[in-house]
Design an enzyme around this catalytic site. Structure first.
Site, PDB file in Angstrom:
ATOM      1  N   SER A  24     -60.380  40.447  -6.768  1.00  8.47           N
ATOM      2  CA  SER A  24     -59.213  39.867  -6.099  1.00  8.47           C
ATOM      3  C   SER A  24     -59.522  39.748  -4.610  1.00  8.47           C
ATOM      4  CB  SER A  24     -57.966  40.728  -6.366  1.00  8.47           C
ATOM      5  OG  SER A  24     -56.809  40.090  -5.871  1.00  8.47           O
ATOM      6  N   HIS A  50     -58.595  36.546  -8.809  1.00 11.47           N
ATOM      7  CA  HIS A  50     -57.239  36.123  -8.450  1.00 11.47           C
ATOM      8  C   HIS A  50     -57.320  35.039  -7.382  1.00 11.47           C
ATOM      9  CE1 HIS A  50     -55.777  40.426  -9.626  1.00 11.47           C
ATOM     10  NE2 HIS A  50     -55.942  39.657 -10.685  1.00 11.47           N
ATOM     11  N   MET A 139     -56.669  44.195  -4.433  1.00 10.59           N
ATOM     12  CA  MET A 139     -55.444  44.957  -4.245  1.00 10.59           C
ATOM     13  C   MET A 139     -54.746  45.185  -5.589  1.00 10.59           C
ATOM     14  SD  MET A 139     -52.411  43.920  -1.571  1.00 10.59           S
ATOM     15  CE  MET A 139     -53.671  43.592  -0.343  1.00 10.59           C
ATOM     16  N   ASP A 142     -54.769  45.708 -11.343  1.00  8.62           N
ATOM     17  CA  ASP A 142     -55.188  44.808 -12.416  1.00  8.62           C
ATOM     18  C   ASP A 142     -56.653  45.066 -12.778  1.00  8.62           C
ATOM     19  OD1 ASP A 142     -54.907  42.761 -14.301  1.00  8.62           O
ATOM     20  OD2 ASP A 142     -55.543  41.218 -12.885  1.00  8.62           O
TER      21      ASP A 142
END
Length: 207
Positions: A24, A50, A139, A142
């Site tokens: 991410s 992401h 962050m 996930d």
């Protein structure tokens, strides 16, 4: 023309091995670093980063341009092959792997994300094939649950260490969940991943 300095020596990926990577915040540079160290015969690789839908296609093209491997935005039904990297398209669906093919599943966000790293990792964990999972800078949480599922299913698992992360959120959550077998700096991940995915008995030299 590709002018990337890849690892020296002969490398043979296990043709049945699946490599799954999740990232991410900070993942763009992390993925560029890892893939720049991959040889043409890299393991079949699926990635969830992401990223908004409007950016994933151009990011896949950038990864393709700056590495020795074939990187494309994943399409539904694509057959996983060694030497190829499949990046989850942003926005409308989750990337999963079913029966050796990419499948795009349109469903609700998971952990606030679509595509979700957990969804990808959990699908790979169900394959019953040799596999390696990697969680990179980002962050939130996930990927922690999915990487644990992969490790429980026999996968080798790696996490980026705190010092080399832009945000030590996702790797920390995965490490604390017992999902990460080995934690290491970003610059050491590519050789370790390649060794994990190498065909048994192959003479593999990695820098």
């Amino acid at each position: 023309p590709r002018n990337v300095q890849a690892h020296q020596g002969v490398y043979h990926a296990d043709p049945n091995h699946i490599l799954a990577i999740g990232s991410s915040t900070g993942g763009v540079e992390a993925l560029l670093t890892i893939l720049s160290g991959f040889p043409k015969d890299c393991p079949a690789t699926v990635i969830t980063q992401h990223m908004p839908a409007s950016f994933t296609r151009s990011f896949a093209a950038r990864l393709d341009r700056t590495s020795n491997v074939n990187v494309t935005e994943a399409v539904d039904g694509a057959v996983l092959q060694a030497g190829h990297v499949y990046l989850a398209p942003g926005g409308a669906a989750h990337l999963t792997v079913v029966g050796g093919r990419c499948r795009l599943v349109a469903s609700d966000p998971v952990n606030g994300h679509r595509p979700s790293v957990d969804v990808l990792f959990e699908s790979v964990a169900r394959l019953g094939r040799p596999m390696t999972g990697v969680i990179l800078t980002g962050m939130g949480r996930d990927g922690a649950r999915g990487l644990k599922a992969m490790r429980d299913a026999g996968a080798r698992t790696f996490g980026q260490d705190e010092a080399s992360c832009v945000v030590y959120g996702m790797p920390k959550a995965a490490f604390e969940a017992g999902a990460v077998e080995r934690q290491m700096p970003l610059t050491r991940l590519a050789p370790a991943i390649l060794e994990s995915c190498a065909a048994k008995g192959a003479k593999t030299t990695v820098a």
